[in-house]
Every structure is written in C-alpha cells, then in structure tokens.
Design a protein around this motif. Sequence first.
Motif, short mmCIF file in Angstrom:
data_model
loop_
_atom_site.label_atom_id
_atom_site.label_comp_id
_atom_site.label_asym_id
_atom_site.label_seq_id
_atom_site.Cartn_x
_atom_site.Cartn_y
_atom_site.Cartn_z
N LYS A 152 0.84 -1.21 0.00
CA LYS A 152 0.00 0.00 0.00
C LYS A 152 0.88 1.26 0.00
CE LYS A 152 -4.22 -1.34 -0.02
NZ LYS A 152 -5.41 -1.57 0.63
N ARG A 153 1.91 1.22 0.78
CA ARG A 153 2.78 2.40 0.89
C ARG A 153 3.49 2.67 -0.44
NH1 ARG A 153 6.80 1.95 4.41
NH2 ARG A 153 6.67 -0.24 4.93
N ALA A 154 3.94 1.58 -1.08
CA ALA A 154 4.63 1.74 -2.37
C ALA A 154 3.66 2.30 -3.41
CB ALA A 154 5.17 0.40 -2.82
N ARG A 155 2.43 1.81 -3.43
CA ARG A 155 1.46 2.28 -4.42
C ARG A 155 1.13 3.76 -4.22
NH1 ARG A 155 -0.76 -1.49 -7.74
NH2 ARG A 155 -0.02 -3.58 -7.24
N ARG A 156 0.99 4.15 -2.95
CA ARG A 156 0.71 5.57 -2.66
C ARG A 156 1.85 6.45 -3.16
NH1 ARG A 156 -0.91 4.69 3.50
NH2 ARG A 156 -3.03 3.95 3.20
N ARG A 157 3.07 6.06 -2.82
CA ARG A 157 4.22 6.86 -3.21
C ARG A 157 4.37 6.91 -4.73
NH1 ARG A 157 7.92 8.82 0.30
NH2 ARG A 157 6.01 9.42 1.33
N TYR A 158 4.07 5.79 -5.38
CA TYR A 158 4.14 5.69 -6.84
C TYR A 158 3.17 6.69 -7.48
CZ TYR A 158 3.66 3.56 -11.47
OH TYR A 158 3.61 3.34 -12.81
N ARG A 159 1.95 6.73 -6.93
CA ARG A 159 0.94 7.68 -7.46
C ARG A 159 1.40 9.11 -7.23
NH1 ARG A 159 -3.18 4.32 -5.41
NH2 ARG A 159 -3.32 5.60 -3.54
N GLU A 160 1.95 9.36 -6.04
CA GLU A 160 2.42 10.71 -5.69
C GLU A 160 3.51 11.19 -6.64
OE1 GLU A 160 2.36 10.54 -1.07
OE2 GLU A 160 4.34 11.16 -1.78
N LEU A 161 4.42 10.28 -7.01
CA LEU A 161 5.57 10.66 -7.85
C LEU A 161 5.14 10.97 -9.27
CD1 LEU A 161 8.24 8.13 -6.54
CD2 LEU A 161 8.37 10.60 -6.36
N GLY A 162 3.92 10.55 -9.66
CA GLY A 162 3.38 10.85 -10.99
C GLY A 162 4.26 10.30 -12.07
N ASP A 163 4.55 11.11 -13.09
CA ASP A 163 5.34 10.60 -14.21
C ASP A 163 6.83 10.87 -14.02
OD1 ASP A 163 4.06 12.97 -14.29
OD2 ASP A 163 4.33 13.33 -16.40
N SER A 164 7.34 10.39 -12.89
CA SER A 164 8.76 10.60 -12.59
C SER A 164 9.64 9.63 -13.36
CB SER A 164 9.01 10.36 -11.10
OG SER A 164 8.86 8.98 -10.81
N GLY A 165 9.01 8.62 -13.98
CA GLY A 165 9.80 7.63 -14.71
C GLY A 165 10.14 6.41 -13.86
N GLN A 166 9.90 6.49 -12.54
CA GLN A 166 10.20 5.35 -11.67
C GLN A 166 9.09 4.31 -11.78
OE1 GLN A 166 10.88 6.04 -7.47
NE2 GLN A 166 12.92 5.25 -7.79
N ARG A 167 9.48 3.03 -11.89
CA ARG A 167 8.49 1.96 -11.94
C ARG A 167 8.04 1.60 -10.53
NH1 ARG A 167 10.82 -2.72 -13.73
NH2 ARG A 167 12.85 -1.85 -13.24
N LEU A 168 6.86 0.98 -10.43
CA LEU A 168 6.33 0.61 -9.11
C LEU A 168 7.32 -0.24 -8.33
CD1 LEU A 168 4.04 0.45 -6.98
CD2 LEU A 168 3.06 -1.43 -8.30
N GLU A 169 7.95 -1.21 -9.04
CA GLU A 169 8.90 -2.10 -8.35
C GLU A 169 10.07 -1.30 -7.77
OE1 GLU A 169 8.53 -3.58 -12.27
OE2 GLU A 169 6.88 -2.77 -11.11
N GLU A 170 10.49 -0.28 -8.50
CA GLU A 170 11.62 0.53 -8.00
C GLU A 170 11.21 1.33 -6.77
OE1 GLU A 170 14.06 1.61 -12.08
OE2 GLU A 170 12.24 2.71 -11.61
#
Length: 221
Positions: A152-170
């Motif tokens: 859950k924490r990774a998904r939230r942060r992933y959404r927050e970062l938007g199109d930063s280019g970082q993949r969810l796994e990263e």
Amino acid sequence: MTAPIITIDGPAGAGKTTISRRLAQLLGYRYVDTGALYRGIAWKADRAGIDVDDERAVRRLLEELQLEAVWTDDGAMRVLIDGRDVTDELRTPRISMLASRMSALPVVRQCLLGLQRRLGREGGCVFEGRDMGTVVFPDAAVKIFLDASLEKRARRRYRELGDSGQRLEEVREDIRRRDENDRSRQLAPLKMADDAVRIDTSDLSIEEVLSEIAQLVAQRQ
Ligand code: DC
C-alpha cells in the motif's frame, strides 16, 4: 499552559504528511515536517558534492549551513537553505535515500534536535517524522504511529511521484531499503513509542484516520 504537541511517526508512505497537514488545519496548529529538514541537509550535501561518510566534511557543512523553516499563509512549511527556498527540490528519490543515509549520522541528528525543539517551544504543533514521540518530544500530549503494508505504501508513493519515470517495483524497493535504514540505525531509529497509538492506514480513508486521531486528541484534552 502551553498548547499541546502531537507527534505522528511512521515509515515512508504511511500517510503521515497528508494526515499531519490536515490534522494541523483542523486544530489550528502548526504543521512541522521534520523529514523536510533532513532532506534539506541532504540537498545541500548533494549540491556540495561531499562524501556523506566523511564525518568531518559533514560537520563542516552543518556549521556553514543556514537551515530555516517558514510557513505560508495556508499552513504549508517551506525549507530555506542559505536563504533559498528549496522545498520543491526535496522530494526526489535521490534526496530521499541520501536523507535516510545522513539521518543515521549523530552530528546530523544532534543538529536537528535543537532546531526541532525550538520550533515546538510554544506548543500547538503537529510534528511529523520518525523519532518525534520517542526522542524529540517524549512528553507529547498525543503520539500516533501510522503504519501500512509495504504494498500500500509503495502504491501511494508511486501515485504521488506521478510521471517521474520510476516503476512501481523501483518505488517499492526504495521504500523497503529506506525503512530498513531508518529502523536499523543506532541513534533514534524508527520505532513506535511505548505510549503511542498505532493506526494501520492500509484500508482506511484519510477521513477515517483523521477522525480517529481527532477523537484521541479530544479525549486527552
Ligand atoms: O519523512 P521523509 O520521508 O520526508 O524523511 C526523509 C528521511 O529523513 C527518512 O528516510 C529518515 C529521515 N528522518 C529521520 O530520520 N527522522 C525524522 N524525524 C524525519 C525524517
């Protein structure tokens, strides 16, 4: 009597920033993002190109550093380094990891301990961080420990970062490593204070978490 201090600790992505900011608004308190202070120091070290394992270089950097927190009319905290507002440059993956590494250094923690206590001197604050309830404000009126599953924490942060280019796994791996760092350091590690209330935000909405904390605050007053 000074107004109370509320501490909100927990791992990255547990919802601390959103909840702390909203809670501060609700109570008319000042919101203090202590992670941004560690990030400010990391930003400066990165700019100066210093080796963060070189304690003397870090000490010199801290001696020369002018670190300030200021607040906008809508309650947002801004970080000034040597007079320049660097807030918008602090939330990159690079600065996150560097801040976590530097936060294990005793000189860095010592430098921020005094600043954080000064910021809380008049009370009426919501302090967000890792060691707010354990070390910086052991007598805080209300201590909350926000947690959530790694996924859950990774998904939230992933959404927050938007199109930063970082993949969810990263993002997931970054968060996992950073938590490991933050939990395993010797000085003021990330852990729940004995008298804190733990809230797992994995399956709760922001409103639900806020209302739980607001009830606790009302009970303690
Ligand atoms: O809350 P944040 O993700 O912005 O914090 C960045 C890093 O700073 C975090 O990985 C650990 C460190 N930190 C700390 O050691 N103690 C605090 N009170 C706040 C942050």
